[in-house]
Design a protein around this motif. Structure first.
Motif, PDB file in Angstrom:
ATOM      1  N   LEU A   1       0.800  -1.257  -0.070  1.00  0.00           N
ATOM      2  CA  LEU A   1      -0.049   0.095   0.100  1.00  0.00           C
ATOM      3  C   LEU A   1       0.892   1.312  -0.032  1.00  0.00           C
ATOM      4  N   GLN A   2       2.050   1.215   0.762  1.00  0.00           N
ATOM      5  CA  GLN A   2       2.733   2.376   0.756  1.00  0.00           C
ATOM      6  C   GLN A   2       3.413   2.656  -0.461  1.00  0.00           C
ATOM      7  N   THR A   3       3.850   1.578  -1.219  1.00  0.00           N
ATOM      8  CA  THR A   3       4.442   1.500  -2.684  1.00  0.00           C
ATOM      9  C   THR A   3       3.448   2.426  -3.333  1.00  0.00           C
ATOM     10  N   MET A   4       2.231   1.720  -3.400  1.00  0.00           N
ATOM     11  CA  MET A   4       1.036   2.431  -4.229  1.00  0.00           C
ATOM     12  C   MET A   4       0.981   3.834  -3.827  1.00  0.00           C
ATOM     13  N   LEU A   5       1.095   4.215  -2.804  1.00  0.00           N
ATOM     14  CA  LEU A   5       0.908   5.670  -2.169  1.00  0.00           C
ATOM     15  C   LEU A   5       1.960   6.362  -2.684  1.00  0.00           C
ATOM     16  N   ASP A   6       3.214   5.817  -2.760  1.00  0.00           N
ATOM     17  CA  ASP A   6       4.503   6.784  -3.232  1.00  0.00           C
ATOM     18  C   ASP A   6       4.376   6.882  -4.585  1.00  0.00           C
ATOM     19  N   LYS A   7       3.823   5.924  -5.420  1.00  0.00           N
ATOM     20  CA  LYS A   7       3.702   6.047  -6.901  1.00  0.00           C
ATOM     21  C   LYS A   7       2.626   7.016  -7.105  1.00  0.00           C
ATOM     22  N   CYS A   8       1.533   7.139  -6.509  1.00  0.00           N
ATOM     23  CA  CYS A   8       0.373   8.175  -6.526  1.00  0.00           C
ATOM     24  C   CYS A   8       1.163   9.704  -6.366  1.00  0.00           C
ATOM     25  N   SER A   9       1.902   9.782  -5.270  1.00  0.00           N
ATOM     26  CA  SER A   9       2.572  10.821  -4.942  1.00  0.00           C
ATOM     27  C   SER A   9       3.422  11.546  -6.089  1.00  0.00           C
ATOM     28  N   GLU A  10       4.188  10.432  -6.500  1.00  0.00           N
ATOM     29  CA  GLU A  10       5.114  10.880  -7.711  1.00  0.00           C
ATOM     30  C   GLU A  10       4.459  11.214  -8.928  1.00  0.00           C
TER      31      GLU A  10
ATOM     32  N   ALA B   1       1.486  12.490  -9.147  1.00  0.00           N
ATOM     33  CA  ALA B   1       0.842  13.752  -8.710  1.00  0.00           C
ATOM     34  C   ALA B   1       1.393  15.059  -8.993  1.00  0.00           C
ATOM     35  N   LYS B   2       2.859  14.667  -8.483  1.00  0.00           N
ATOM     36  CA  LYS B   2       3.833  15.764  -8.412  1.00  0.00           C
ATOM     37  C   LYS B   2       4.077  16.225  -9.993  1.00  0.00           C
ATOM     38  N   MET B   3       4.154  15.136 -10.995  1.00  0.00           N
ATOM     39  CA  MET B   3       4.496  15.220 -12.224  1.00  0.00           C
ATOM     40  C   MET B   3       3.538  15.929 -13.058  1.00  0.00           C
ATOM     41  N   LEU B   4       2.268  15.620 -12.298  1.00  0.00           N
ATOM     42  CA  LEU B   4       1.219  16.283 -13.147  1.00  0.00           C
ATOM     43  C   LEU B   4       0.609  17.648 -12.557  1.00  0.00           C
ATOM     44  N   SER B   5       1.299  18.181 -11.667  1.00  0.00           N
ATOM     45  CA  SER B   5       1.105  19.257 -10.602  1.00  0.00           C
ATOM     46  C   SER B   5      -0.485  19.178 -10.191  1.00  0.00           C
ATOM     47  N   LEU B   6      -0.512  18.133  -9.501  1.00  0.00           N
ATOM     48  CA  LEU B   6      -1.770  17.766  -8.706  1.00  0.00           C
ATOM     49  C   LEU B   6      -1.477  17.304  -7.404  1.00  0.00           C
ATOM     50  N   GLU B   7      -2.432  17.500  -6.540  1.00  0.00           N
ATOM     51  CA  GLU B   7      -2.142  17.355  -5.152  1.00  0.00           C
ATOM     52  C   GLU B   7      -3.440  16.432  -4.580  1.00  0.00           C
ATOM     53  N   PHE B   8      -2.817  15.659  -3.643  1.00  0.00           N
ATOM     54  CA  PHE B   8      -3.938  14.708  -2.867  1.00  0.00           C
ATOM     55  C   PHE B   8      -3.917  15.115  -1.640  1.00  0.00           C
ATOM     56  N   ASN B   9      -5.068  15.004  -0.655  1.00  0.00           N
ATOM     57  CA  ASN B   9      -5.589  15.498   0.343  1.00  0.00           C
ATOM     58  C   ASN B   9      -5.300  14.232   1.183  1.00  0.00           C
ATOM     59  N   ALA B  10      -4.432  14.310   2.217  1.00  0.00           N
ATOM     60  CA  ALA B  10      -4.372  13.108   2.989  1.00  0.00           C
ATOM     61  C   ALA B  10      -5.395  12.938   4.126  1.00  0.00           C
ATOM     62  N   GLU B  11      -5.756  14.100   4.632  1.00  0.00           N
ATOM     63  CA  GLU B  11      -6.936  14.437   5.537  1.00  0.00           C
ATOM     64  C   GLU B  11      -8.085  13.715   4.979  1.00  0.00           C
ATOM     65  N   LYS B  12      -8.407  13.771   3.544  1.00  0.00           N
ATOM     66  CA  LYS B  12      -9.539  13.111   3.252  1.00  0.00           C
ATOM     67  C   LYS B  12      -9.624  11.798   2.705  1.00  0.00           C
ATOM     68  N   SER B  13      -8.371  11.075   2.903  1.00  0.00           N
ATOM     69  CA  SER B  13      -8.129   9.747   2.346  1.00  0.00           C
ATOM     70  C   SER B  13      -7.995   8.984   3.591  1.00  0.00           C
ATOM     71  N   HIS B  14      -8.534   7.785   3.663  1.00  0.00           N
ATOM     72  CA  HIS B  14      -8.659   6.802   4.723  1.00  0.00           C
ATOM     73  C   HIS B  14      -8.409   5.107   4.301  1.00  0.00           C
ATOM     74  N   CYS B  15      -8.057   4.639   5.341  1.00  0.00           N
ATOM     75  CA  CYS B  15      -7.391   3.257   4.969  1.00  0.00           C
ATOM     76  C   CYS B  15      -8.392   2.155   6.053  1.00  0.00           C
ATOM     77  N   THR B  16      -8.521   0.923   5.390  1.00  0.00           N
ATOM     78  CA  THR B  16      -9.158   0.034   6.328  1.00  0.00           C
ATOM     79  C   THR B  16      -8.385  -1.346   5.949  1.00  0.00           C
ATOM     80  N   VAL B  17      -8.684  -2.086   7.030  1.00  0.00           N
ATOM     81  CA  VAL B  17      -8.041  -3.604   6.735  1.00  0.00           C
ATOM     82  C   VAL B  17      -9.266  -4.399   6.633  1.00  0.00           C
ATOM     83  N   ILE B  18      -9.152  -5.399   5.549  1.00  0.00           N
ATOM     84  CA  ILE B  18     -10.198  -6.480   5.297  1.00  0.00           C
ATOM     85  C   ILE B  18      -9.218  -7.629   5.150  1.00  0.00           C
ATOM     86  N   GLY B  19      -9.452  -8.665   6.115  1.00  0.00           N
ATOM     87  CA  GLY B  19      -8.838  -9.972   6.044  1.00  0.00           C
ATOM     88  C   GLY B  19      -8.321 -10.467   7.351  1.00  0.00           C
TER      89      GLY B  19
END
Length: 141
Positions: free
Chosen positions: A35-44, A46-64
């Motif tokens: 998951l952290q690898t995926m989030l890092d890719k998203c961050s990269e 977003a930076k390339m495209l001059s976009l921003e993610f809002n971590a406060e509006k993002s959430h995680c949960t565990v299933i399994g």
């Protein structure tokens, strides 16, 4: 180009890493490291495209199997993402647990609240008009 090659989950025989709809993204990973690898890719990206993610509006949960234990923290664009008991994606509430569970109670509450709101503020309005108003209101809600 798939930036999540090899990272994702099998759901039956289908391999999924993410589900996208407009600006809503659902990332699926069998591990916190993945998951952290995926989030890092998203961050990269977003930076390339001059976009921003809002971590406060993002959430995680565990299933399994490991849903009852503590989970390592993850970060999006350098900010921590909260782990929650339930997350909402496209109006559907997914609950933390051993198996995937959907919570429809918030949707039912919103429906009944909308109906009550229409009926409380509709004195003297034709019943057919009320029904049409209710259908319209709940369609766009």
């Amino acid at each position: 180009m798939n930036v999540f090659i090899g990272v994702g989950c099998y759901i039956s025989s289908l391999f999924l890493g993410c589900v996208l709809y407009a600006d809503d993204i659902l990332l699926l990973s069998p591990s916190v490291i993945g998951l952290q690898t995926m989030l890092d890719k998203c961050s990269e990206r977003a930076k390339m495209l001059s976009l921003e993610f809002n971590a406060e509006k993002s959430h995680c949960t565990v299933i399994g199997k490991k849903s009852a234990g503590d989970v390592s923290s993850v970060n999006l664009c350098g900010s921590p993402v909260a782990w929650c008991e339930s997350i909402k994606y496209l109006g559907v509430h997914l609950q933390r647990g051993n198996f995937i569970k959907f919570d429809i109670n918030p949707t039912k509450r919103a429906f009944y609240a909308a109906c009550n709101k229409i009926y409380l503020h509709s004195s003297g309005v034709d019943q057919l008009a009320l029904l049409k108003l209710q259908e319209t209101f709940n369609f766009y809600e």
